[in-house]
Structures are given as structure tokens and as C-alpha cells.
Design an enzyme around this catalytic site. Structure first.
Site, mmCIF file in Angstrom:
data_model
loop_
_atom_site.group_PDB
_atom_site.id
_atom_site.type_symbol
_atom_site.label_atom_id
_atom_site.label_comp_id
_atom_site.label_asym_id
_atom_site.label_seq_id
_atom_site.Cartn_x
_atom_site.Cartn_y
_atom_site.Cartn_z
ATOM 1 N N ASN A 20 2.323 -0.538 -4.750
ATOM 2 C CA ASN A 20 1.562 -0.656 -3.504
ATOM 3 C C ASN A 20 0.183 -0.040 -3.700
ATOM 4 O O ASN A 20 -0.505 -0.460 -4.647
ATOM 5 C CB ASN A 20 2.337 -0.192 -2.253
ATOM 6 C CG ASN A 20 2.949 1.177 -2.279
ATOM 7 O OD1 ASN A 20 3.962 1.387 -2.909
ATOM 8 N ND2 ASN A 20 2.368 2.121 -1.585
ATOM 9 N N ASP A 21 -0.255 0.872 -2.893
ATOM 10 C CA ASP A 21 -1.676 1.269 -2.831
ATOM 11 C C ASP A 21 -2.377 1.457 -4.184
ATOM 12 O O ASP A 21 -1.833 2.093 -5.084
ATOM 13 C CB ASP A 21 -1.821 2.631 -2.139
ATOM 14 C CG ASP A 21 -1.026 2.766 -0.878
ATOM 15 O OD1 ASP A 21 -0.400 1.807 -0.456
ATOM 16 O OD2 ASP A 21 -1.036 3.870 -0.329
ATOM 17 N N PHE A 80 2.803 10.444 -4.068
ATOM 18 C CA PHE A 80 2.184 9.483 -3.152
ATOM 19 C C PHE A 80 0.688 9.324 -3.463
ATOM 20 O O PHE A 80 0.159 9.933 -4.385
ATOM 21 C CB PHE A 80 2.411 9.940 -1.702
ATOM 22 C CG PHE A 80 3.725 9.472 -1.115
ATOM 23 C CD1 PHE A 80 4.761 9.018 -1.922
ATOM 24 C CD2 PHE A 80 3.937 9.486 0.263
ATOM 25 C CE1 PHE A 80 5.965 8.588 -1.379
ATOM 26 C CE2 PHE A 80 5.131 9.053 0.819
ATOM 27 C CZ PHE A 80 6.149 8.602 0.004
ATOM 28 N N SER A 81 0.022 8.548 -2.642
ATOM 29 C CA SER A 81 -1.351 8.128 -2.950
ATOM 30 C C SER A 81 -2.329 9.285 -3.054
ATOM 31 O O SER A 81 -2.133 10.344 -2.473
ATOM 32 C CB SER A 81 -1.836 7.152 -1.882
ATOM 33 O OG SER A 81 -1.226 5.912 -2.108
ATOM 34 N N ARG A 144 -1.372 13.161 4.091
ATOM 35 C CA ARG A 144 -1.334 12.531 2.771
ATOM 36 C C ARG A 144 -2.596 11.750 2.390
ATOM 37 O O ARG A 144 -3.443 11.488 3.207
ATOM 38 C CB ARG A 144 -0.126 11.600 2.670
ATOM 39 C CG ARG A 144 -0.070 10.487 3.693
ATOM 40 C CD ARG A 144 1.188 9.627 3.456
ATOM 41 N NE ARG A 144 1.352 8.606 4.466
ATOM 42 C CZ ARG A 144 2.031 8.763 5.592
ATOM 43 N NH1 ARG A 144 2.620 9.900 5.854
ATOM 44 N NH2 ARG A 144 2.113 7.774 6.473
ATOM 45 N N ASP A 145 -2.610 11.365 1.111
ATOM 46 C CA ASP A 145 -3.589 10.432 0.540
ATOM 47 C C ASP A 145 -4.990 11.038 0.409
ATOM 48 O O ASP A 145 -5.970 10.494 0.949
ATOM 49 C CB ASP A 145 -3.647 9.122 1.363
ATOM 50 C CG ASP A 145 -2.267 8.546 1.649
ATOM 51 O OD1 ASP A 145 -1.345 8.817 0.855
ATOM 52 O OD2 ASP A 145 -2.100 7.832 2.662
ATOM 53 N N GLU A 200 -3.650 6.457 7.383
ATOM 54 C CA GLU A 200 -3.314 6.605 5.972
ATOM 55 C C GLU A 200 -4.558 6.308 5.129
ATOM 56 O O GLU A 200 -5.482 5.627 5.571
ATOM 57 C CB GLU A 200 -2.212 5.614 5.580
ATOM 58 C CG GLU A 200 -0.940 5.755 6.403
ATOM 59 C CD GLU A 200 0.196 4.893 5.856
ATOM 60 O OE1 GLU A 200 1.245 5.470 5.562
ATOM 61 O OE2 GLU A 200 0.037 3.668 5.721
ATOM 62 N N TRP A 283 3.212 -4.397 3.906
ATOM 63 C CA TRP A 283 4.496 -3.756 4.189
ATOM 64 C C TRP A 283 5.394 -4.700 4.994
ATOM 65 O O TRP A 283 4.920 -5.377 5.898
ATOM 66 C CB TRP A 283 4.282 -2.452 4.995
ATOM 67 C CG TRP A 283 3.707 -1.351 4.166
ATOM 68 C CD1 TRP A 283 2.476 -0.768 4.308
ATOM 69 C CD2 TRP A 283 4.343 -0.687 3.072
ATOM 70 N NE1 TRP A 283 2.305 0.207 3.354
ATOM 71 C CE2 TRP A 283 3.434 0.284 2.583
ATOM 72 C CE3 TRP A 283 5.576 -0.810 2.429
ATOM 73 C CZ2 TRP A 283 3.714 1.116 1.505
ATOM 74 C CZ3 TRP A 283 5.861 0.020 1.347
ATOM 75 C CH2 TRP A 283 4.946 0.970 0.904
HETATM 76 C C1 FRU Z 1 0.212 3.498 2.371
HETATM 77 C C2 FRU Z 1 1.232 4.573 2.024
HETATM 78 C C3 FRU Z 1 0.530 5.909 1.813
HETATM 79 C C4 FRU Z 1 1.492 6.651 0.941
HETATM 80 C C5 FRU Z 1 2.028 5.536 0.055
HETATM 81 C C6 FRU Z 1 3.453 5.716 -0.381
HETATM 82 O O1 FRU Z 1 0.588 2.213 2.027
HETATM 83 O O2 FRU Z 1 2.193 4.663 3.047
HETATM 84 O O3 FRU Z 1 0.200 6.578 2.999
HETATM 85 O O4 FRU Z 1 0.880 7.673 0.209
HETATM 86 O O5 FRU Z 1 1.896 4.337 0.787
HETATM 87 O O6 FRU Z 1 3.818 4.788 -1.348
#
Ligand code: FRU
Length: 470
Positions: A20-21, A80-81, A144-145, A200, A283
């Protein structure tokens, strides 16, 4: 052998497994590095690792070994990101450690990893560098992120979060002298009204001399043809006051009108451009490529600019290095569905300029064969441009649309890959990005007048070469 029917020819994707991200998009020792949220053991989301690719030119990418694994107590349920930055010749990754707790809400903290060669990373022994905050204005379970940057000798980072009640997203600003000790500055911006209940993946960047906050809010309600997807990414233009930490900004707006664009990340290139890459998936969407052992791709890199107070994005100029064969047609007046010599393919770049003053409504069918087609349509009266994938093949069946500022010449620049379409309209005034899953035999491109006249000022089609290992 992996089935490559939908595997991209030039978009970044993992060799196998789920992504993903985009994470850690940066330049380091003269190369572009891009990391991504990665679950290597299945084509489903799972405990997040960081996958890694590198490029000399933003167009041709090479896979590198996995950079981060969730193997410490503070990141045990996922790395995570996060983002990356060069400092004193080393490459630092700042990311979120996700910790789930049985029968109660887990928490998220920020951690650091460092590398001398841009390939092997060691987690910092002082992790976590930023534990989840306990405050009556910040919700510590969603924290996060981190996106880090340097300004006037100091490091700053924004972190996505929400208020304690969980009703409004917000972005937190921190500052540091060494990337290890961080001080909270302020809540830089917060959601108002229908701007989402959790922000996010925030990014701060400078575009054409202005500050831009890009983020990916959850929980925005649909507003006409905007915010139609499960989640959508948006932006605000303004000025960040580095003394107070407050971002004074204009309106929140949508970044991309397609079905599959989320969690973009930006980097500033050495020549001062701001380049953005997003996750080209969504998602909760059906992803037929999971049958083939992989899931998700990245968008092409896009260069950001501000035009008429709006953020616009165009394909990075480096993508031109993927071009191989070129076919060009000029000044065509057509009155029936028409295919042009040499204009067809599973992958490719299509540029079309339509003289709307001398045309009725029209459609363009791509990846077409019989009933299967992905349809772009322009309605003159309402200046509505749409992308319809109801007959695109496997995968989700829906349509998306955007209302344009009418222009005499409608300009389209379209990137087709084996399971994606990215449509840049009027030099990036609107972009529609979606996954499509046609049969490999669906290759036709058909220009379809709805009335009796369609005037094509020019149509150019480039075959594109391979940008990622197959
Ligand atoms: C966004 C997210 C982030 C998180 C990651 C987890 O798509 O939900 O906020 O860090 O994906 O995989």
C-alpha cells in the site's frame, strides 16, 4: 512463474505480495529511493514491512532488499508509513511503530532507522523516538505516518492524528536538531466540518513558492462528484508559520477524481521540483491481481504546480525516457467510431487534443475489444468528463466524473499499463486514476463521436518500454 496479465510494465509494484502507501520517497547519493508498505508473505495486507526500489531517473526502477521488518517490541505489529531524509551522508527512515494490544486499543509511536549505503538499515537503539502522546487534544491511538523535512538547518515533521473524541483529523508539527530528540510545536491544521475524522499520511511541501499540506483523510462524506471513494486524498495551500507551528491555509480540495488514488507522498528534487507518487489502489476494493500473488501498484511520478489557486499535477518529464515507438495523427474530422493506425495497445502513452468548439459530445474507448472497454466521455453542455469502468473487464464496476473549466481545446494525456489508467486532463487541471482489469487481447483505442462531428487536433501514441522487473 507469476501470471503477468495485470502486472505493470512500468509502474512500481512488489515482485510478489501486497503493497500500500508509498514511503520514504527521497533522493540519496544521486538516486531516487522509494519504499512502500509491504506484506511479502501474501497478497493481503498483514504485518507491515518496508519494501524498497531505487531509480536513477524516476522511470526505471530496481528492486532492493526489504528495508524494515516488524521485529522490535515498539513496531511488533507493523512498520507503518513514514518518510526518509539524508543527514550527514546517511539515509534516515522515520516511521510509525504499530502496537496492537489484546482486548484494548493499541498505540502508535515513531521510530528511526539509519543506513550508510541506502540498502541495509539499522534501527536506532533509542527507539521509540516519539511515544504516543497523552494529551487532551490528541488521540494517542492514531498517531502515525511522520513526514520529515529540513528547513534553515532544523528538521521538522508532520504526523497524522485526530482529536480525542475521534471526530476530526489533525496534523501535528514537531521540530528537532538531530532527528532523534523531537519537540512538539503545535497542531498545525485540523479538520473542519466534512474534512475527515482521521488525517493519515500528511506531507508538507513547497510548490511554486507556496506551502502545501497534502493529506489522506478518513471518513469524508461524498460531496457531489468529490470524495466518492472509501477514502480520498486532498490538499490545502497556505503558509506555515514556523514560529507558532500554525498553517494558515485556504480550502481543502480533492487531489484525484479516479477510483484508486491514496496516501501520496512527495519529494523535492535537486532541481527544486516537487514530485508526488500515490498508491494506485483503494482500501476495501476488489483487487483481482490477488489471484496472481500480488496486489497494488504506485502511480507514475507527478510534478506538482499551483495554477489559478489550485494544485495541479502533470507526469514527471523523466517518464519521456520510457517512450519507444511514436505514431502521430493531425487534424482529423470524424463522424463515426474510428481507430487510428498504430494507436492501440495494452500499455502506452496517449496524447489527444480535441477541438471542442468543432465537436459534439464524444467518447474514447480504451483497452477495448467487443463489449469490453474502458470509456472516457466528455459532455459539452455540463463540461463533465468521466471515466467509466463498468465494462472494463474483471474488478470493480463503476464510474467517476469531474466538472472541468471548459477550454476550446481539451487536452488529454493518458498512461495505460496492464491494470491501470491515469488520465491527465488539461495539463493536470484534473486527474483521474483507476485500476482496470481487461483481457490482454483488449487493445483497441476507438474515438467515438456522439453526434456527427469530432475534430481531433492531434493524436499521438507512444509505446512505452519496461520500467520495472517483470
Ligand atoms: C494509509 C495507512 C497509514 C498506515 C498504513 C498501514 O493507507 O492506513 O495511515 O501507516 O496505511 O499500512
Amino acid at each position: 512463474m507469476k501470471n503477468n496479465r495485470w502486472y505493470p510494465l512500468y509502474h512500481v509494484a512488489a515482485p510478489v505480495g501486497w503493497i500500500n502507501d508509498p514511503n520514504g520517497f527521497c533522493t540519496y547519493k544521486g538516486q531516487y529511493h522509494l519504499f512502500y508498505q509491504y506484506h511479502p508473505y501474501s497478497a493481503q495486507w498483514g504485518p507491515m514491512h518496508w519494501g524498497h526500489v531505487v531509480s536513477d531517473d524516476l522511470a526505471h526502477w530496481k528492486h532492493l532488499p526489504i528495508a524494515l521488518r516488524p521485529d522490535e517490541s515498539y513496531d511488533r505489529n507493523g512498520c507503518f508509513s513514514g518518510s526518509a531524509i539524508e543527514h550527514d551522508g546517511k539515509l534516515y527512515l522515520m516511521y510509525t511503530g504499530n502496537v496492537a494490544l489484546p482486548n484494548e486499543c493499541g498505540f502508535q509511536d515513531q521510530a528511526l532507522a539509519v543506513s550508510d549505503d541506502g540498502i541495509r538499515f539499522t534501527k536506532y537503539e533509542g527507539n521509540p523516538i516519539l511515544p504516543a502522546p497523552t494529551s487532551d487534544s490528541i488521540n494517542g491511538s492514531d498517531f502515525r505516518d511522520p513526514k520529515v523535512w529540513k528547513k534553515d538547518g532544523k528538521f521538522y515533521c508532520v504526523i497524522g492524528s485526530k482529536n480525542v473524541e475521534g471526530t476530526h483529523g489533525q496534523v501535528l508539527l514537531y521540530e528537532s536538531d538531530d532527528l532523534k530528540d523531537w519537540r512538539f510545536k503545535n497542531i498545525s491544521a485540523r479538520a473542519e466540518g466534512n474534512e475527515g475524522n482521521m488525517w493519515e499520511c500528511p506531507n508538507f511541501c513547497e510548490v511554486d513558492g507556496q506551502d502545501v499540506l497534502i493529506m489522506s483523510p478518513m471518513g469524508i462524506e461524498r460531496k457531489e462528484n468529490k470524495f466518492v471513494n472509501a477514502v480520498d486524498s486532498g490538499y490545502m495551500i497556505g503558509k506555515l508559520d514556523y514560529y507558532t507551528g500554525i498553517f494558515n491555509h485556504g480550502e481543502f480540495d480533492l487531489l484525484d477524481y479516479g477510483s484508486d488514488f491514496y496516501a501520496p507522498q512527495v519529494t523535492q528534487t535537486e532541481d527544486g521540483r516537487c514530485i508526488m507518487i500515490g498508491w494506485l489502489a483503494m482500501w476495501f476494493a476488489d483487487m483481482p491481481e490477488q489471484q496472481d500473488g500480488w496486489a497494488g501498484t504506485m502511480t507514475v511520478p507527478r510534478e506538482l504546480h499551483i495554477r489559478n489557486g489550485k494544485l495541479v499535477s502533470v507526469p514527471a518529464k523523466e517518464l519521456e525516457s520510457l517512450r519507444e515507438g511514436k505514431v502521430s495523427h493531425k487534424n482529423l474530422n470524424i463522424s463515426v467510431p474510428t481507430q487510428l493506425d498504430g494507436v492501440k495497445g495494452v500499455t502506452g502513452e496517449l496524447i489527444a487534443e480535441i477541438d471542442t468548439a468543432n465537436s459534439d459530445n464524444f467518447s474514447i474507448a480504451l483497452r477495448a475489444d467487443g463489449d469490453e472497454k474502458t470509456l472516457l466521455t466528455y459532455d459539452k453542455e455540463t463540461a463533465t468528463f468521466s471515466l467509466n469502468r463498468e465494462n472494463s473487464g474483471a474488478g470493480p464496476k463503476d464510474g467517476r466524473e469531474v466538472v472541468l473549466t471548459p477550454e476550446e481545446i481539451l487536452k488529454l494525456r493518458i498512461y495505460l499499463d496492464r491494470s491501470s489508467i491515469e488520465v491527465f486532463v488539461n495539463d493536470g487541471a484534473a486527474v483521474l486514476t483507476s485500476r482496470i482489469y481487461p483481457a490482454e487481447t483488449s487493445q483497441d483505442i476507438i474515438f467515438i463521436p456522439t453526434g456527427d462531428k469530432l475534430t481531433l487536433k492531434q493524436v499521438t501514441f507512444y509505446k512505452l518500454g519496461q520500467g520495472i522487473a517483470q
